[in-house]
Design an enzyme around this catalytic site. Structure first.
Site, PDB file in Angstrom:
ATOM      1  N   ARG A  99     -12.392 -44.187  46.260  1.00 16.06           N
ATOM      2  CA  ARG A  99     -11.279 -43.027  45.993  1.00 16.06           C
ATOM      3  C   ARG A  99     -11.241 -41.803  46.952  1.00 16.06           C
ATOM      4  O   ARG A  99     -12.173 -41.533  47.731  1.00 16.06           O
ATOM      5  CB  ARG A  99     -11.724 -42.363  44.644  1.00 16.06           C
ATOM      6  CG  ARG A  99     -11.531 -43.511  43.228  1.00 16.06           C
ATOM      7  CD  ARG A  99     -10.158 -43.900  43.166  1.00 16.06           C
ATOM      8  NE  ARG A  99     -10.161 -44.957  42.467  1.00 16.06           N
ATOM      9  CZ  ARG A  99      -9.561 -46.265  42.769  1.00 16.06           C
ATOM     10  NH1 ARG A  99      -8.685 -46.518  43.828  1.00 16.06           N
ATOM     11  NH2 ARG A  99      -9.610 -47.414  42.133  1.00 16.06           N
ATOM     12  N   CYS A 100      -9.930 -41.199  47.022  1.00 14.65           N
ATOM     13  CA  CYS A 100      -9.573 -40.301  47.621  1.00 14.65           C
ATOM     14  C   CYS A 100     -10.630 -39.031  47.763  1.00 14.65           C
ATOM     15  O   CYS A 100     -11.186 -38.909  46.818  1.00 14.65           O
ATOM     16  CB  CYS A 100      -8.217 -39.772  47.088  1.00 14.65           C
ATOM     17  SG  CYS A 100      -7.611 -38.408  48.142  1.00 14.65           S
ATOM     18  N   PRO A 101     -11.064 -38.554  48.874  1.00 12.63           N
ATOM     19  CA  PRO A 101     -10.347 -38.842  50.321  1.00 12.63           C
ATOM     20  C   PRO A 101     -11.309 -39.618  50.823  1.00 12.63           C
ATOM     21  O   PRO A 101     -11.005 -39.830  52.257  1.00 12.63           O
ATOM     22  CB  PRO A 101     -10.320 -37.597  50.699  1.00 12.63           C
ATOM     23  CG  PRO A 101     -11.672 -36.655  50.230  1.00 12.63           C
ATOM     24  CD  PRO A 101     -11.771 -37.376  48.597  1.00 12.63           C
TER      25      PRO A 101
END
Length: 74
Positions: free
Chosen positions: A10-12
């Site tokens: 998942r981000c980032p």
């Protein structure tokens, strides 16, 4: 060409992995980033603009995962 597999990340983190590995390829070479996080669709082109690399676009892996292509410029 180098390929990074960031499925399930998942981000980032996908962009952090791209930043960490872009220097592993010679100038003019391409890095592909497979990432199923929806934020990568916006983050990868934005990162390329900020860092001066070429965003070459998006394709799909055999399993449908988006794959983002980036050419190293410097």
């Amino acid at each position: 060409m180098s390929t990074l597999d960031c499925r399930g990340v998942r981000c980032p983190l996908p962009v952090i992995e791209l930043a960490r590995h872009i220097g592993d390829v010679p100038v003019g070479a391409t890095v592909e980033l497979a990432a199923d996080d929806p934020a990568a669709r916006v983050d990868v082109p934005a990162w390329c603009r900020m860092r001066g690399h070429d965003y070459l676009g998006e394709t799909a892996a055999d399993d449908g995962t988006p794959v983002y292509s980036v050419r190293r410029r410097a």
